[in-house]
Design a protein around this motif. Structure first.
Motif, mmCIF file in Angstrom:
data_model
loop_
_atom_site.group_PDB
_atom_site.id
_atom_site.type_symbol
_atom_site.label_atom_id
_atom_site.label_comp_id
_atom_site.label_asym_id
_atom_site.label_seq_id
_atom_site.Cartn_x
_atom_site.Cartn_y
_atom_site.Cartn_z
ATOM 1 N N ALA A 1 0.866 -1.180 0.000
ATOM 2 C CA ALA A 1 0.000 0.000 0.000
ATOM 3 C C ALA A 1 0.899 1.225 0.000
ATOM 4 O O ALA A 1 2.028 1.179 0.519
ATOM 5 C CB ALA A 1 -0.922 0.010 1.219
ATOM 6 N N ASP B 1 -1.154 6.178 2.518
ATOM 7 C CA ASP B 1 -2.428 5.557 2.869
ATOM 8 C C ASP B 1 -2.331 4.715 4.136
ATOM 9 O O ASP B 1 -3.308 4.060 4.523
ATOM 10 C CB ASP B 1 -2.919 4.679 1.711
ATOM 11 N N PHE C 1 -8.528 7.246 7.690
ATOM 12 C CA PHE C 1 -8.809 6.217 6.683
ATOM 13 C C PHE C 1 -9.640 6.771 5.531
ATOM 14 O O PHE C 1 -9.458 6.374 4.371
ATOM 15 C CB PHE C 1 -9.528 5.044 7.351
ATOM 16 N N SER C 2 -10.544 7.697 5.835
ATOM 17 C CA SER C 2 -11.432 8.247 4.795
ATOM 18 C C SER C 2 -10.687 9.050 3.739
ATOM 19 O O SER C 2 -11.240 9.352 2.684
ATOM 20 C CB SER C 2 -12.511 9.126 5.437
ATOM 21 N N THR D 1 -8.153 7.898 2.128
ATOM 22 C CA THR D 1 -7.523 6.961 1.190
ATOM 23 C C THR D 1 -7.873 7.342 -0.242
ATOM 24 O O THR D 1 -9.048 7.549 -0.582
ATOM 25 C CB THR D 1 -8.003 5.517 1.456
ATOM 26 N N ARG E 1 -8.379 6.919 -4.350
ATOM 27 C CA ARG E 1 -8.925 5.850 -5.194
ATOM 28 C C ARG E 1 -7.807 4.986 -5.761
ATOM 29 O O ARG E 1 -7.892 3.752 -5.765
ATOM 30 C CB ARG E 1 -9.756 6.453 -6.324
ATOM 31 N N PHE F 1 -6.309 2.812 -3.015
ATOM 32 C CA PHE F 1 -7.183 1.683 -2.701
ATOM 33 C C PHE F 1 -7.019 0.576 -3.740
ATOM 34 O O PHE F 1 -6.880 -0.604 -3.396
ATOM 35 C CB PHE F 1 -8.639 2.161 -2.660
ATOM 36 N N ALA G 1 -3.572 -1.222 -3.353
ATOM 37 C CA ALA G 1 -3.513 -2.087 -2.170
ATOM 38 C C ALA G 1 -4.314 -3.370 -2.378
ATOM 39 O O ALA G 1 -3.848 -4.469 -2.059
ATOM 40 C CB ALA G 1 -4.030 -1.332 -0.945
ATOM 41 N N ASN H 1 -5.298 1.090 8.291
ATOM 42 C CA ASN H 1 -6.151 1.692 7.269
ATOM 43 C C ASN H 1 -6.512 0.783 6.103
ATOM 44 O O ASN H 1 -7.092 -0.277 6.273
ATOM 45 C CB ASN H 1 -5.519 2.999 6.790
ATOM 46 N N VAL H 2 -6.111 1.180 4.879
ATOM 47 C CA VAL H 2 -6.532 0.462 3.680
ATOM 48 C C VAL H 2 -6.002 -0.969 3.665
ATOM 49 O O VAL H 2 -6.613 -1.862 3.065
ATOM 50 C CB VAL H 2 -6.087 1.220 2.413
ATOM 51 N N VAL I 1 -8.501 -3.351 5.094
ATOM 52 C CA VAL I 1 -9.541 -3.729 4.131
ATOM 53 C C VAL I 1 -9.003 -4.789 3.169
ATOM 54 O O VAL I 1 -9.693 -5.760 2.840
ATOM 55 C CB VAL I 1 -10.033 -2.490 3.354
#
Length: 339
Positions: free
Chosen positions: A164, A168, A173-174, A176, A178, A181, A184, A225-226, A229
Motif C-alpha cells: 500500500a 495511505d 482512513f477516509s 484513502t 482511489r 485503494f 492495495a 487503514n486500507v 480492508v
C-alpha cells in the motif's frame, strides 16, 4: 522391542541362601538347612548383550518411522522474499528444512534485485529464481509456464505479498485515495486469487496454499487503514478458494495471521514500533513472534500433518488476538484507582 538371551546359554550352580552360610566370626552353622536353590551364574557375555533395542524398521511388519512434517518430494513456490527479514524467507527456510524443493520469485524493482535475492536464497538450493510483478498478467503467466516446464506440477503455493502507498498507512482512513485503494487491493488481495487460478491446472492432488494476514483484517489497528480492508478481502478469499479448490483438485487453502514483525513492508506503517511494543506488553506470552515461528506454523499448514484443515486463519501472534483489553495492574500494586 527387547530380545532376551536364550535361557539355555545361562549356567546354574547350587548355592545356599546367604543367611544360612557359615558365619566367618564364629564358625558355626545353623542346624536346619532347606533345600538348595538354583542361582544363575554370570554369563560370559556382557550384560548389554542380554537386551537389545531394535529400531522400528528392523521389526517384522513395522513401517519405517518418518517425521510428522515430511515434505520430501514436494515442490513449493514461494513469493514475497525481499530480504532476510521477510516473513516469506522464514517460511522458505522451514519448508526447505522439511525437505521441499523450492521455486522463488522476486520483484524486479531494479537491476540489483535479482542478485540480492539470489545471494540470500542460495543456501536453500532453489530450483529456479523468477522475476514476477503480480500487477502484470504476462509476468504471472510466464511464472506458471516456467513451473509447468521445470516441474510439470505444483504441490505448495506460498503467497506473502502485500503493498500500500505509504501515505495511505497513516492519518484518517477516509482520506484513502482511489488509486491507493486499487493498488492495495490489487497487490495484496487480487494477486492471491489470480495466482491460485493460474496454479489450479498445475496442482497435484493433496496440494496446499498459505497466505499471510494480520489482525487488522477484523479489528481496527491505528494507521493500518486500507491494508486492513485488503487483508479482510484476503481472508474472505481464503474461504472461497478453499471451497473451490477442495472439490476440484483436493487442494487446501489457509492463512496465517502473524503478529507485527519488523520487515521491509511493515516499516511503511506509521507507528509500527508502538504496535510491536503493545504486543510485547499485552500478549499472553509478553512478546511478539519471529519469522521462524511463522514459518513453522505455515509449514505445518502446508504439510499432511494439517490434512484436515482448510479455509482457516491460524493466529501466530503470542496470543494477542484473544485479549479483550490491555493488561491492568493488580490492585495490590496500588496502581489501580478505587471505584
Amino acid at each position: 522391542m527387547a530380545f532376551l538371551v536364550p535361557w539355555k546359554s545361562i549356567g546354574f550352580e547350587v548355592r545356599a541362601p546367604r543367611a544360612l552360610r557359615t558365619a566367618p566370626s564364629t564358625g558355626w552353622t545353623r542346624r536346619w538347612v532347606p533345600s538348595p536353590r538354583l542361582v544363575p551364574t554370570r554369563p560370559a557375555v556382557s550384560w548389554r548383550s542380554l537386551v537389545s533395542t531394535a529400531s522400528p524398521d528392523q521389526v517384522v511388519g513395522a513401517e519405517p518411522t518418518v517425521p510428522l512434517i515430511d515434505l520430501r518430494g514436494k515442490r513449493a513456490l514461494i513469493t514475497g522474499i525481499a530480504n532476510q527479514r521477510s516473513i516469506a524467507y522464514g517460511v522458505a527456510q522451514q519448508l526447505r528444512r522439511a525437505g521441499a524443493e523450492l521455486g522463488i520469485t522476486y520483484l524486479p524493482v531494479n537491476e540489483r534485485a535479482e542478485s540480492k535475492v539470489s545471494k540470500l536464497v542460495e543456501p536453500l538450493g532453489a530450483s529456479f529464481l523468477h522475476a514476477c510483478d503480480v500487477q502484470s498478467r504476462s509476468d504471472l503467466e510466464g511464472l506458471f509456464e516456467t513451473i509447468k516446464q521445470k516441474w510439470g506440477g505444483l504441490d505448495i503455493l506460498v503467497h506473502c505479498l502485500a503493498f500500500a502507498n505509504r501515505e495511505d498507512l497513516e492519518g484518517d482512513f477516509s482520506r484513502t485515495s482511489r488509486n491507493g485503494f486499487n493498488v492495495a487491493l490489487n497487490v495484496s488481495t487480487y494477486s492471491f486469487i489470480e495466482m491460485c487460478g493460474l496454479a489450479k491446472p498445475l496442482f497435484r492432488n493433496g496440494g496446499s496454499v498459505v497466505t499471510l494476514s494480520y489482525l487488522g483484517a477484523e479489528r481496527v489497528v491505528p494507521n493500518y487503514n486500507v491494508m486492513g480492508v485488503a487483508k479482510a478481502g484476503l481472508e474472505c478469499a481464503v474461504r472461497y478458494l478453499a471451497a473451490e479448490l477442495g472439490p476440484d483438485c483436493g487442494v487446501r487453502v489457509n492463512g496465517v495471521s502473524a503478529g507485527p514483525i519488523r520487515t521491509l513492508a511493515s516499516s511503511a506503517i506509521s507507528g509500527i514500533t508502538t504496535m510491536i511494543r503493545n504486543v510485547e506488553q499485552n500478549a499472553p506470552l509478553r512478546r511478539t513472534v519471529t519469522q521462524e515461528e511463522v514459518g513453522k506454523a505455515a509449514t505445518f499448514l502446508l504439510s499432511d500433518a494439517a490434512s484436515g484443515i482448510t479455509g482457516q486463519i491460524l493466529y501466530v501472534d503470542s496470543g494477542y488476538a484473544i485479549m479483550g483489553s490491555p493488561s491492568f495492574a493488580s490492585p495490590r500494586d496500588g496502581n489501580v484507582a478505587n471505584s
